[in-house]
Design a protein around this motif. Sequence first.
Motif, mmCIF file in Angstrom:
data_model
loop_
_atom_site.group_PDB
_atom_site.id
_atom_site.type_symbol
_atom_site.label_atom_id
_atom_site.label_comp_id
_atom_site.label_asym_id
_atom_site.label_seq_id
_atom_site.Cartn_x
_atom_site.Cartn_y
_atom_site.Cartn_z
ATOM 1 N N LEU A 3 0.846 -1.193 0.000
ATOM 2 C CA LEU A 3 0.000 0.000 0.000
ATOM 3 C C LEU A 3 0.880 1.240 0.000
ATOM 4 N N TYR A 4 0.324 2.358 -0.428
ATOM 5 C CA TYR A 4 1.057 3.614 -0.413
ATOM 6 C C TYR A 4 0.967 4.299 0.943
ATOM 7 N N VAL A 74 2.645 11.490 11.685
ATOM 8 C CA VAL A 74 3.421 10.619 10.800
ATOM 9 C C VAL A 74 2.640 10.268 9.528
ATOM 10 N N GLU A 75 3.288 9.549 8.633
ATOM 11 C CA GLU A 75 2.651 9.092 7.403
ATOM 12 C C GLU A 75 1.452 8.193 7.723
ATOM 13 N N SER A 108 -7.048 5.232 -4.380
ATOM 14 C CA SER A 108 -6.517 3.873 -4.263
ATOM 15 C C SER A 108 -6.250 3.483 -2.810
ATOM 16 N N CYS A 109 -6.352 4.433 -1.871
ATOM 17 C CA CYS A 109 -6.166 4.084 -0.455
ATOM 18 C C CYS A 109 -7.351 3.267 0.075
ATOM 19 N N ARG A 169 5.219 9.530 -2.748
ATOM 20 C CA ARG A 169 4.708 8.544 -1.790
ATOM 21 C C ARG A 169 5.552 7.288 -1.937
ATOM 22 N N ARG A 170 5.523 6.497 -0.908
ATOM 23 C CA ARG A 170 6.318 5.268 -0.942
ATOM 24 C C ARG A 170 5.415 4.074 -0.684
ATOM 25 N N MET A 171 5.844 2.947 -1.200
ATOM 26 C CA MET A 171 5.106 1.708 -1.010
ATOM 27 C C MET A 171 5.563 1.072 0.293
#
Length: 178
Positions: A3-4, A74-75, A108-109, A169-171
């Motif tokens: 997930l991102y 945080v993210e 997509s989240c 964004r990161r996976m």
Amino acid sequence: MDLYAYTYVGPEEIRRASASHPAGTPIASRDDAAAWLQAYPDARTEGATYVVDLQGRLRLAPRRSEHVACSGGVEVLAAGEVRFQGAGARLAVAEVSNQSTGYCPDTSCWDAVVLAIRGAGLEPPRAFTPEVVFRRCTRCGEINLVKEGWFVCVFCDADLPAAWNIAPRRMVHVSGNG
């Protein structure tokens, strides 16, 4: 599940002001959700602020809370607003959105939202209600909320990109619910 992770993109003064607020309450079961609703009865009518943390857990905060406060700064894997209905064994998620101008998560989240809601012993609705589309204008740099499929910047009238482009964004890999 891959997930991102979304970083906070909202105003820095909101991040700073939110740093002194407690993070949202982790919800790992239907009983946790019921206890949270008992502690915050206004959420029955107003809904609540939520984030999905990097472990795939649902975190709740009162409706007028900032998403960055709910996350602990945080993210997140998702952020938005949620409404509940029923009680006890009939407690359910009636509506959930990705409406967070602090994180501006892509639609997509949804996979992260489903993971978190099911991890809390609840059933998600079929889709976001409403689904919010965010885009950053490549001409002026402003973040736009796209309405009715109109991909035009409200600030400078430039065309907006079709694909999500708010921030890097990161996976991340999430194995289950914390």
